[in-house]
Design a protein around this motif. Structure first.
Motif, PDB file in Angstrom:
ATOM      1  N   ARG A  64       0.828  -1.203   0.000  1.00 42.89           N
ATOM      2  CA  ARG A  64       0.000   0.000   0.000  1.00 42.89           C
ATOM      3  C   ARG A  64       0.866   1.257   0.000  1.00 42.89           C
ATOM      4  O   ARG A  64       1.801   1.388   0.776  1.00 42.89           O
ATOM      5  N   GLY A  65       0.561   2.164  -0.907  1.00 44.75           N
ATOM      6  CA  GLY A  65       1.242   3.443  -0.946  1.00 44.75           C
ATOM      7  C   GLY A  65       2.512   3.458  -1.776  1.00 44.75           C
ATOM      8  O   GLY A  65       3.074   4.517  -2.025  1.00 44.75           O
ATOM      9  N   ALA A  66       2.986   2.293  -2.205  1.00 45.03           N
ATOM     10  CA  ALA A  66       4.227   2.248  -2.973  1.00 45.03           C
ATOM     11  C   ALA A  66       3.953   2.641  -4.421  1.00 45.03           C
ATOM     12  O   ALA A  66       2.878   2.388  -4.961  1.00 45.03           O
ATOM     13  N   PRO A  67       4.929   3.297  -5.086  1.00 46.00           N
ATOM     14  CA  PRO A  67       4.734   3.655  -6.497  1.00 46.00           C
ATOM     15  C   PRO A  67       4.583   2.417  -7.368  1.00 46.00           C
ATOM     16  O   PRO A  67       5.154   1.367  -7.085  1.00 46.00           O
ATOM     17  N   LYS A  68       3.816   2.563  -8.453  1.00 47.29           N
ATOM     18  CA  LYS A  68       3.533   1.419  -9.323  1.00 47.29           C
ATOM     19  C   LYS A  68       3.631   1.879 -10.768  1.00 47.29           C
ATOM     20  O   LYS A  68       2.620   2.220 -11.385  1.00 47.29           O
ATOM     21  N   PRO A  69       4.869   1.898 -11.340  1.00 47.51           N
ATOM     22  CA  PRO A  69       5.033   2.431 -12.693  1.00 47.51           C
ATOM     23  C   PRO A  69       4.276   1.640 -13.751  1.00 47.51           C
ATOM     24  O   PRO A  69       3.769   2.221 -14.707  1.00 47.51           O
ATOM     25  N   VAL A  70       4.226   0.313 -13.616  1.00 47.05           N
ATOM     26  CA  VAL A  70       3.553  -0.540 -14.591  1.00 47.05           C
ATOM     27  C   VAL A  70       2.510  -1.378 -13.860  1.00 47.05           C
ATOM     28  O   VAL A  70       2.831  -2.031 -12.855  1.00 47.05           O
ATOM     29  N   PRO A  71       1.247  -1.362 -14.293  1.00 45.45           N
ATOM     30  CA  PRO A  71       0.236  -2.192 -13.631  1.00 45.45           C
ATOM     31  C   PRO A  71       0.628  -3.660 -13.659  1.00 45.45           C
ATOM     32  O   PRO A  71       1.298  -4.129 -14.579  1.00 45.45           O
ATOM     33  N   ARG A  72       0.200  -4.391 -12.653  1.00 41.92           N
ATOM     34  CA  ARG A  72       0.595  -5.797 -12.548  1.00 41.92           C
ATOM     35  C   ARG A  72       0.113  -6.618 -13.750  1.00 41.92           C
ATOM     36  O   ARG A  72       0.790  -7.535 -14.198  1.00 41.92           O
ATOM     37  N   ALA A  73      -1.071  -6.293 -14.276  1.00 38.90           N
ATOM     38  CA  ALA A  73      -1.568  -7.042 -15.441  1.00 38.90           C
ATOM     39  C   ALA A  73      -0.653  -6.853 -16.636  1.00 38.90           C
ATOM     40  O   ALA A  73      -0.397  -7.792 -17.405  1.00 38.90           O
ATOM     41  N   LEU A  74      -0.119  -5.641 -16.818  1.00 42.49           N
ATOM     42  CA  LEU A  74       0.793  -5.386 -17.924  1.00 42.49           C
ATOM     43  C   LEU A  74       2.129  -6.089 -17.685  1.00 42.49           C
ATOM     44  O   LEU A  74       2.711  -6.668 -18.615  1.00 42.49           O
ATOM     45  N   GLU A  75       2.619  -6.065 -16.452  1.00 43.35           N
ATOM     46  CA  GLU A  75       3.864  -6.768 -16.154  1.00 43.35           C
ATOM     47  C   GLU A  75       3.703  -8.275 -16.373  1.00 43.35           C
ATOM     48  O   GLU A  75       4.613  -8.949 -16.873  1.00 43.35           O
ATOM     49  N   PHE A  76       2.550  -8.799 -16.018  1.00 49.81           N
ATOM     50  CA  PHE A  76       2.255 -10.218 -16.228  1.00 49.81           C
ATOM     51  C   PHE A  76       2.311 -10.554 -17.719  1.00 49.81           C
ATOM     52  O   PHE A  76       2.922 -11.546 -18.130  1.00 49.81           O
ATOM     53  N   ALA A  77       1.703  -9.694 -18.549  1.00 48.05           N
ATOM     54  CA  ALA A  77       1.740  -9.905 -19.998  1.00 48.05           C
ATOM     55  C   ALA A  77       3.164  -9.773 -20.535  1.00 48.05           C
ATOM     56  O   ALA A  77       3.572 -10.512 -21.440  1.00 48.05           O
ATOM     57  N   LEU A  78       3.926  -8.858 -19.977  1.00 44.27           N
ATOM     58  CA  LEU A  78       5.301  -8.655 -20.410  1.00 44.27           C
ATOM     59  C   LEU A  78       6.160  -9.877 -20.111  1.00 44.27           C
ATOM     60  O   LEU A  78       6.994 -10.285 -20.933  1.00 44.27           O
ATOM     61  N   THR A 145      14.688  -7.878 -28.414  1.00 46.90           N
ATOM     62  CA  THR A 145      13.956  -8.372 -29.584  1.00 46.90           C
ATOM     63  C   THR A 145      12.455  -8.508 -29.319  1.00 46.90           C
ATOM     64  O   THR A 145      11.690  -8.741 -30.259  1.00 46.90           O
ATOM     65  N   VAL A 146      12.034  -8.377 -28.064  1.00 46.75           N
ATOM     66  CA  VAL A 146      10.607  -8.528 -27.743  1.00 46.75           C
ATOM     67  C   VAL A 146       9.841  -7.387 -28.411  1.00 46.75           C
ATOM     68  O   VAL A 146      10.100  -6.213 -28.138  1.00 46.75           O
ATOM     69  N   PRO A 147       8.890  -7.674 -29.304  1.00 38.23           N
ATOM     70  CA  PRO A 147       8.185  -6.594 -30.020  1.00 38.23           C
ATOM     71  C   PRO A 147       7.264  -5.812 -29.096  1.00 38.23           C
ATOM     72  O   PRO A 147       6.446  -6.387 -28.377  1.00 38.23           O
ATOM     73  N   VAL A 148       7.413  -4.494 -29.110  1.00 30.47           N
ATOM     74  CA  VAL A 148       6.585  -3.653 -28.233  1.00 30.47           C
ATOM     75  C   VAL A 148       5.267  -3.277 -28.891  1.00 30.47           C
ATOM     76  O   VAL A 148       4.402  -2.670 -28.236  1.00 30.47           O
ATOM     77  N   ASP A 149       5.098  -3.623 -30.176  1.00 26.94           N
ATOM     78  CA  ASP A 149       3.865  -3.259 -30.868  1.00 26.94           C
ATOM     79  C   ASP A 149       2.804  -4.350 -30.796  1.00 26.94           C
ATOM     80  O   ASP A 149       1.757  -4.238 -31.445  1.00 26.94           O
ATOM     81  N   GLN A 150       3.037  -5.407 -30.039  1.00 31.94           N
ATOM     82  CA  GLN A 150       2.014  -6.442 -29.915  1.00 31.94           C
ATOM     83  C   GLN A 150       0.889  -5.944 -28.998  1.00 31.94           C
ATOM     84  O   GLN A 150       1.119  -5.150 -28.069  1.00 31.94           O
ATOM     85  N   PRO A 151      -0.357  -6.366 -29.247  1.00 32.37           N
ATOM     86  CA  PRO A 151      -1.505  -5.829 -28.498  1.00 32.37           C
ATOM     87  C   PRO A 151      -1.367  -5.949 -26.988  1.00 32.37           C
ATOM     88  O   PRO A 151      -1.783  -5.036 -26.253  1.00 32.37           O
ATOM     89  N   ALA A 152      -0.776  -7.030 -26.490  1.00 32.97           N
ATOM     90  CA  ALA A 152      -0.678  -7.227 -25.044  1.00 32.97           C
ATOM     91  C   ALA A 152       0.184  -6.168 -24.377  1.00 32.97           C
ATOM     92  O   ALA A 152       0.041  -5.920 -23.166  1.00 32.97           O
ATOM     93  N   LEU A 153       1.061  -5.526 -25.155  1.00 28.91           N
ATOM     94  CA  LEU A 153       1.974  -4.534 -24.585  1.00 28.91           C
ATOM     95  C   LEU A 153       1.629  -3.118 -25.036  1.00 28.91           C
ATOM     96  O   LEU A 153       2.449  -2.192 -24.901  1.00 28.91           O
ATOM     97  N   ALA A 154       0.414  -2.920 -25.539  1.00 28.82           N
ATOM     98  CA  ALA A 154       0.030  -1.619 -26.077  1.00 28.82           C
ATOM     99  C   ALA A 154       0.107  -0.506 -25.033  1.00 28.82           C
ATOM    100  O   ALA A 154       0.350   0.656 -25.375  1.00 28.82           O
ATOM    101  N   ALA A 238       9.729  -1.549 -16.962  1.00 25.91           N
ATOM    102  CA  ALA A 238       9.896  -1.713 -18.402  1.00 25.91           C
ATOM    103  C   ALA A 238       9.169  -0.615 -19.173  1.00 25.91           C
ATOM    104  O   ALA A 238       8.128  -0.112 -18.747  1.00 25.91           O
ATOM    105  N   HIS A 239       9.746  -0.257 -20.319  1.00 24.69           N
ATOM    106  CA  HIS A 239       9.148   0.760 -21.176  1.00 24.69           C
ATOM    107  C   HIS A 239       9.761   0.668 -22.564  1.00 24.69           C
ATOM    108  O   HIS A 239      10.720  -0.075 -22.780  1.00 24.69           O
ATOM    109  N   ALA A 240       9.208   1.401 -23.491  1.00 27.92           N
ATOM    110  CA  ALA A 240       9.785   1.491 -24.827  1.00 27.92           C
ATOM    111  C   ALA A 240      10.778   2.639 -24.855  1.00 27.92           C
ATOM    112  O   ALA A 240      10.526   3.700 -24.281  1.00 27.92           O
ATOM    113  N   GLY A 241      11.923   2.427 -25.505  1.00 26.83           N
ATOM    114  CA  GLY A 241      12.909   3.499 -25.521  1.00 26.83           C
ATOM    115  C   GLY A 241      14.180   3.107 -26.243  1.00 26.83           C
ATOM    116  O   GLY A 241      14.166   2.314 -27.190  1.00 26.83           O
TER     117      GLY A 241
END
Length: 340
Positions: A64-78, A145-154, A238-241
């Motif tokens: 509780r209260g900790a920063p969360k840059p990427v939602p857990r569902a997105l990290e799970f997909a990643l 090499t992991v493609p960032v344009d796939q729907p799960a990582l939109a 994680a992010h695109a860059g």
């Protein structure tokens, strides 16, 4: 939530998620580390109509209260995308719901060690020390090499169109610094000035390819054994860059943990860069990596301030968060050395 209170909720969730007749959780224990989330190790005995199996698992849950840059569902997909690309990462098994409080997910447990000082000290890791630098370079090339344009990582964060990653990251962190710093930090001001004058910041801002950046590729997030690297952990930043960002972050002094060599305390830059290129990574630009190493030290100093601010603002009572702020001075010293 205490261990005995957590166990029934995990068992009920796993029974639903695994479609099992029953689930029994054994050896539930909280692991040390992780200021922004709880990490629990457990063995789940899953009973189905065709028999039983024991799953070695890791559960990670937000605090509780900790920063969360990427939602857990997105990290799970990643994690799933990384595994599909051949990256040694924990296999994602179950995305959590709200049943045990806080966002969480469960992955298959990989056995190994994460404490860098054991890697540096223990004889059992002698072969790992010799092999990990090229392993880390090759694995990083695979991550990129992991493609960032796939729907799960939109929803993956990244620079706006036609904005260079260097510009985006500097301009993203400067207002954070100014909003949270409880006192002046002249070394940080000098670092921001240096970064704005460096070539990657002043390069033409035409479209650059967006590559998956792990964002926290460093010792401490590398699970290893006597054979070397076994898994790359903690994908929440994680992010695109720019892929050179990950190479520079691995060279930040704080991630050497007292080791003498620049790459995670165990390797030289040339060996790391060569292994990255040989495995299919982009041509390494040392000046660009240096930019990101300077930025990485600045970024870590700002993160230290933000962790402490979470405590000072009473959004968390974690003493660990409070104490991390003292490490700001380490990054200031290193920045003065790097930009001299």
């Amino acid at each position: 939530m205490a261990q005995d209170d957590l166990r029934p909720g995990i068992e009920a969730f796993l029974q639903r998620a695994a479609g099992a007749r029953s689930v029994r959780v054994d050896d539930l224990r909280r692991l040390t580390g992780g200021a922004s989330r709880e990490t629990w190790s457990l063995d789940a005995v899953v009973e189905r109509d065709d028999g039983a199996e024991t799953l070695p698992l890791i559960l990670q849950r937000d605090t509780r209260g900790a920063p969360k840059p990427v939602p857990r569902a997105l990290e799970f997909a990643l994690l799933g995308a990384a595994c599909a690309a051949g990256v040694p990462a924990p296999e994602p098994l179950f995305l959590g719901d709200a049943s045990i409080g806080g966002e969480f997910f469960i992955v298959r447990r990989v056995e190994g060690e994460t404490l860098p000082r054991r890697l540096f000290r223990d004889d059992v890791y002698a072969a790992a020390r010799a092999s990990m630098t090229p392993q880390l370079g090759a694995i990083l090339a695979r991550i990129h090499t992991v493609p960032v344009d796939q729907p799960a990582l939109a929803a993956l964060p990244g620079p706006p169109p036609a904005t260079a990653p260097a510009v985006h990251e500097v301009e993203r962190y400067e207002p954070i610094f100014r909003a949270i710093a409880p006192e002046p930090h002249p070394a940080f001001e000098l670092a921001f000035r240096w970064l704005r004058q460096a070539a990657p910041f002043r390069a033409p801002r035409d479209a650059e390819p967006r590559i998956l950046v792990h964002g926290d590729y460093r010792m401490g997030n590398v699970l290893f054994g006597p054979d070397g690297v076994r898994a790359i952990l903690d994908w929440e930043l994680a992010h695109a860059g720019d892929p050179m960002e990950d190479l520079g972050w691995m060279c930040v002094r704080s991630w050497r943990f007292g080791g003498q060599m620049p790459v995670g305390g165990i390797g030289e830059r040339d060996e790391f860069f060569a292994a990255y290129e040989a495995a299919g990574g982009a041509k390494v630009d040392p000046d660009r990596v240096r930019f990101w190493e300077v930025f990485g030290n600045l970024r870590w100093g700002i993160i230290c301030l933000s962790q402490t601010r979470t405590y000072l603002d009473r959004r968390s009572d974690s003493v660990e968060l409070a104490s991390i702020g003292r490490r700001t001075a380490e990054t200031e010293w290193e920045l003065l050395d790097l930009i001299d």
